[in-house]
Design a protein around this motif. Structure first.
Motif, mmCIF file in Angstrom:
data_model
loop_
_atom_site.group_PDB
_atom_site.id
_atom_site.type_symbol
_atom_site.label_atom_id
_atom_site.label_comp_id
_atom_site.label_asym_id
_atom_site.label_seq_id
_atom_site.Cartn_x
_atom_site.Cartn_y
_atom_site.Cartn_z
ATOM 1 N N ARG A 266 0.833 -1.201 0.000
ATOM 2 C CA ARG A 266 0.000 0.000 0.000
ATOM 3 C C ARG A 266 0.869 1.254 0.000
ATOM 4 O O ARG A 266 1.840 1.338 0.752
ATOM 5 N N GLU A 267 0.506 2.218 -0.822
ATOM 6 C CA GLU A 267 1.248 3.470 -0.928
ATOM 7 C C GLU A 267 0.610 4.534 -0.042
ATOM 8 O O GLU A 267 -0.558 4.872 -0.212
ATOM 9 N N ASP B 240 -9.897 -11.456 -2.888
ATOM 10 C CA ASP B 240 -10.519 -10.626 -3.913
ATOM 11 C C ASP B 240 -9.766 -9.314 -4.129
ATOM 12 O O ASP B 240 -9.548 -8.895 -5.256
ATOM 13 N N SER B 241 -9.373 -8.667 -3.028
ATOM 14 C CA SER B 241 -8.803 -7.323 -3.132
ATOM 15 C C SER B 241 -7.320 -7.309 -3.488
ATOM 16 O O SER B 241 -6.854 -6.403 -4.191
ATOM 17 N N ALA B 242 -6.559 -8.278 -3.010
ATOM 18 C CA ALA B 242 -5.108 -8.305 -3.276
ATOM 19 C C ALA B 242 -4.620 -9.747 -3.260
ATOM 20 O O ALA B 242 -3.825 -10.149 -2.397
ATOM 21 N N PRO B 243 -5.070 -10.563 -4.236
ATOM 22 C CA PRO B 243 -4.726 -11.993 -4.205
ATOM 23 C C PRO B 243 -3.242 -12.282 -4.305
ATOM 24 O O PRO B 243 -2.784 -13.346 -3.878
ATOM 25 N N PHE B 244 -2.472 -11.309 -4.796
ATOM 26 C CA PHE B 244 -1.025 -11.520 -4.955
ATOM 27 C C PHE B 244 -0.301 -11.688 -3.626
ATOM 28 O O PHE B 244 0.820 -12.221 -3.589
#
Length: 307
Positions: free
Chosen positions: A26-27, A93-97
């Motif tokens: 997150r930035e 869903d939001s950040a599967p990586f």
């Protein structure tokens, strides 16, 4: 920044504010500060000479299992530990990586067994377990010891005690304090203790802000929670800064009576690693907060070196 350790003196003890996996992607201005703070701590640890035999970790995400009951510690002796994607939130869903993240590291089951024996000889009930590396360790260590400058010593994971007996966590730190000693003339390295938690960690306080019914009440809630977090953070810093071990112990245990304590730590598992670190530090010549202070509503990312 200590670049070397005097022979026959204990290695330093660190407490780090580990944050969540969002720290890695997150930035935000605060995220960048927390990242830079942790990178600087990693550089400091890599500069320690002679090198420690291992890093002994205590994490807010490795509390001894309830099955053992109070008064029992767990020591991870697994070889080939895996990365635990043990996140509070569901990122599929939001950040599967984030479930692809890894952090290469060394294990040392024989050293973990050595630590287990030391604990049992110190009068602490300890169980050997096999588990992975929780995100309270690998997320900050991924920043502190990236692929291009990896950690060159193994990691040994030890739990905190299960339950709310805060004094027991300090006694745990006192039990491992002697493992810090590095005898250079005898070619015997000590353990570097790194405790990972949060000076303030309150999801209920964050939820109170999020769930406010209007922008006005949300801002009022945010200001209230931020003040609580800053007030407790200030009290905590003052207690930690005491160089005398007995005075530090008393000051830290007195924090539990503050009205901000339960608001800042509705559960204590992120606070207890700091108590372990404070106990392991003993009488310290120096207690130094590291990096730029970051306090958010419901969170504080304090890093401390005891030396």
């Amino acid at each position: 920044m200590p670049s070397a350790v005097v022979p026959d003196r204990p290695l330093p003890v660190y407490f780090i504010g580990h944050a969540g996996v969002g720290l890695l992607f997150r930035e935000s201005p605060h995220n960048r500060i927390v990242q830079d703070n942790l990178r600087a701590v990693g550089e400091e640890i890599r500069a320690i000479s002679p090198r420690p035999k291992a890093i002994l970790t205590f994490s807010g995400h490795f509390e001894a299992g309830e099955i053992h009951g109070p008064g029992v510690i767990e020591v991870n002796v697994k070889k080939g530990t895996y990365i635990m994607h043990d996140f509070v939130n569901d990122f599929h869903d939001s950040a599967p990586f984030v479930y692809e993240y890894d952090w290469p590291h060394q294990d040392a089951p024989e050293l973990a067994t050595e630590v287990w024996r030391h604990l049992t000889k110190s009068g602490i009930k300890a169980k050997r377990v096999e588990r992975g590396v929780d995100h309270g360790v690998w997320v900050p260590f991924k920043l502190m010891f990236p692929t291009e400058t990896p950690l060159d010593v193994p990691v040994v994971q030890v739990s905190t005690f299960y339950g709310y007996d805060l004094e027991s966590q300090i006694r745990l730190g006192e039990a491992v304090a002697s493992l810090r000693v590095s005898f250079q003339r005898h070619s015997t390295e000590g353990y570097l203790i790194v405790a990972s938690g949060m000076a303030v960690h309150s999801f209920p306080s964050i939820a109170e802000i999020r769930d406010a019914p209007s922008n006005e009440t949300r801002e009022l809630a945010r200001q209230k929670v931020l003040k609580e977090s800053r007030d407790f953070d200030a009290h905590l810093r003052a207690a930690v800064a005491k160089r005398d071990a007995a005075e530090r112990r008393e000051a830290l245990l007195q924090l539990e009576s503050l009205p901000e304590f339960r608001r800042s730590h509705p559960t204590v598992e992120h606070f207890t690693p700091l108590l372990v670190a404070a106990g392991a530090a003993g009488d310290a010549e120096d207690v130094v907060p590291l990096g730029v202070d970051v306090v958010e509503p419901g969170m504080s990312y304090l890093n401390v070196r005891f030396a």
